[in-house]
Write a protein that holds these residues in place. Sequence first.
Motif, short mmCIF file in Angstrom:
data_model
loop_
_atom_site.label_atom_id
_atom_site.label_comp_id
_atom_site.label_asym_id
_atom_site.label_seq_id
_atom_site.Cartn_x
_atom_site.Cartn_y
_atom_site.Cartn_z
N UNK A 70 1.66 36.99 69.62
CA UNK A 70 0.66 38.06 69.55
C UNK A 70 -0.54 37.51 68.78
N UNK A 71 -1.71 37.63 69.41
CA UNK A 71 -2.94 37.10 68.78
C UNK A 71 -3.49 38.09 67.76
N UNK A 72 -4.31 37.57 66.85
CA UNK A 72 -4.97 38.44 65.87
C UNK A 72 -5.83 39.48 66.59
N UNK A 73 -5.74 40.70 66.16
CA UNK A 73 -6.58 41.77 66.72
C UNK A 73 -6.14 42.26 68.09
N UNK A 74 -4.99 41.80 68.55
CA UNK A 74 -4.51 42.21 69.87
C UNK A 74 -3.60 43.44 69.78
N UNK A 75 -3.61 44.25 70.83
CA UNK A 75 -2.60 45.31 70.92
C UNK A 75 -1.56 44.82 71.92
N UNK A 76 -0.38 44.59 71.39
CA UNK A 76 0.69 44.00 72.21
C UNK A 76 1.77 45.07 72.47
N UNK A 77 2.03 45.34 73.72
CA UNK A 77 3.02 46.37 74.06
C UNK A 77 4.38 45.76 74.33
N UNK A 83 0.94 52.45 77.16
CA UNK A 83 0.87 50.99 77.25
C UNK A 83 -0.29 50.57 78.14
N UNK A 84 -0.42 51.26 79.27
CA UNK A 84 -1.47 50.92 80.23
C UNK A 84 -2.85 51.14 79.62
N UNK A 85 -3.00 52.24 78.89
CA UNK A 85 -4.30 52.56 78.33
C UNK A 85 -4.67 51.71 77.13
N UNK A 86 -3.66 51.34 76.33
CA UNK A 86 -3.96 50.72 75.04
C UNK A 86 -3.81 49.20 75.00
N UNK A 87 -2.81 48.70 75.70
CA UNK A 87 -2.39 47.31 75.41
C UNK A 87 -3.24 46.25 76.09
#
Lengths: 330, 282
Positions: B25-32, B195-199
Amino acid sequence: MWNGFFGLLKKDFRLMLSGRFFVLALGSLVLYSCYINFVYVKLDQEIYPVYLYDPQETQSVISESVTKVESREALEAACADRYSVGIDLSAGKPELYLLSSGLETADHYRMIWGEAVLKGTAKGKAEVIGLHNKEMKNRREITAEFLFFELSAVGFLGLASMLFKEKQMGVIRVHGILPVRRSVFIFSKLLLLLASDLLFTVLLTGVNLGFLAALEVLPAVLLQAGILSLIMTLTGFLCAVRLPDFRQFSLFYLVLAVFVTTPVFLAGQTGIAWKWIFYHPVYHLFRAMKSAYFSMSTTSVPYYLFCFGGIVLLFLSACRTLKLEMAKEG
Amino acid sequence: MIKVKDLTFSYGKDKQALHGLTFSVQDGEIFGFLGPNGSGKSTTQKILTGILKGHGGSVSLFGEDVRNAHTQAFFQKIGVLFEFPYLYADLSALDNLHYFASFYPQNRRRDALELLDELEFKKDYLKKPVSSCSKGMRQRVSMARALINNPQLLFLDEPTSGLDPAGAVLFRKIIEKERKKGTTVFLTTHNMFDADLLCDRVAFISNGKIAALDTPGNLKEKNSNHSIIIDYLYQGRRKEQKIEASELKEGIPFAYDELITVHSQEPTLEDMFIQYTGRGLS
């Protein structure tokens, strides 16, 4: 870290307040003190009545403690209560007649008393040496017992009810991701319960023994109360976290009361003599508490080593159990 | 921010929960992290947050091996929202937040009142015991608790569960705002819509294995048949026709009087999950 610790302390104190912990402790203090001062100090064992059957009138001088009966049947009827002592002089030689009370020691004392009364060597009252009169003896004895009961049973339940509340709310798990050591979570509860138990000890002892006598025994009593409080709090913590609900905990508590505490009280308070009781750890805690109230030093270095080892072991087990609880599913 | 390689975990001899997960998971990423109940989502999150020990493989957070990372400093940098609102029921929302905030250094703490305001917590309930609040309100306090220390890494477990649609929209806005601030978000859910909207990227997890890992758009596009269904009126009759997307280059390739609806036949994230794992999410 200290900010977190004081936060935990404050929160635990509020939980104790909302769980009516202090009200319960105050209620116990009032109840025990009323019983001690209005009932227990006045309790005394009635002297064993002695009945004499002496058809040949061999005894010219008879003690005031003796009641004469006219026949053997009357003697047997008088002693049917399993408390009185009968002396039959019909054969010329004294023959003691008594029905067993079920306690070997008590029967032995009854026989000695009967013989002493017949010989005229029995004195009405024992000489009192120093301050340890009967009333003070009673006060020390029952205060020690009530304190032992309060610390081992009531305090144990108080902590469990507090922890079950936290378990039900799920907040124990939240502490798993907070920047605070798990041991601090346990330590704050230990500290609060220890402080409250020690305060209870001071008040119960002060109210029932009087200021001066309390001052004399309190250092030793507080030490024993502290040991018992830590052991019972940690045991309560372990059980409350480990057992899934309060019903199971209550069942466990019943088992604990029946198999652990009852034999100790029986061995300590009655004439029942069990050799195995020496190997019962709680018996030693009970004996140490009583000894502290009577300013007797019966405890030894191995006793304190065992207590210290036990507390450390319980603390480590509590930390481990808490860790497992935090990892549980929601 | 998070690097996981060949992660394994077992609850007992025959209870292997994770079978060699690898992801980053990268910095600043939203990972679902998407998967049904019992798939290994919570176990993975517990390993990452340091609640569960004894895993195999390598896991690093903030550039440090997870076995050494779970210190007081580490816990100061993370925020965790549990699936259920775990709060002290006898304390008010504010008291709960002040209590949990007391574990963090002053410079990390956010203002509890401001946070609750941001989360649209009803002001009338601020000083009332949390037990008198609705589930949605309690979830808001829980979210505020997770954000109280201004975390750099935020773990969210089913953040919108128990919220009404307006609450769910608000939570998604808050999560987006966190991302803009540079917070990394590890989102565990079986709600495909969230997940679809955010990640930025999602991983499908099933039976302790990652079945697919990509952006939601790529996952859907890879498996799209690129067709379009058009609903239209022609000579007073309603008709429906399926065409290939490429056919639209030249305009609508058939005669019509009025277009009613145009539907792309792109699969949903849930369709993709079933396709990759062979099972649904509920």
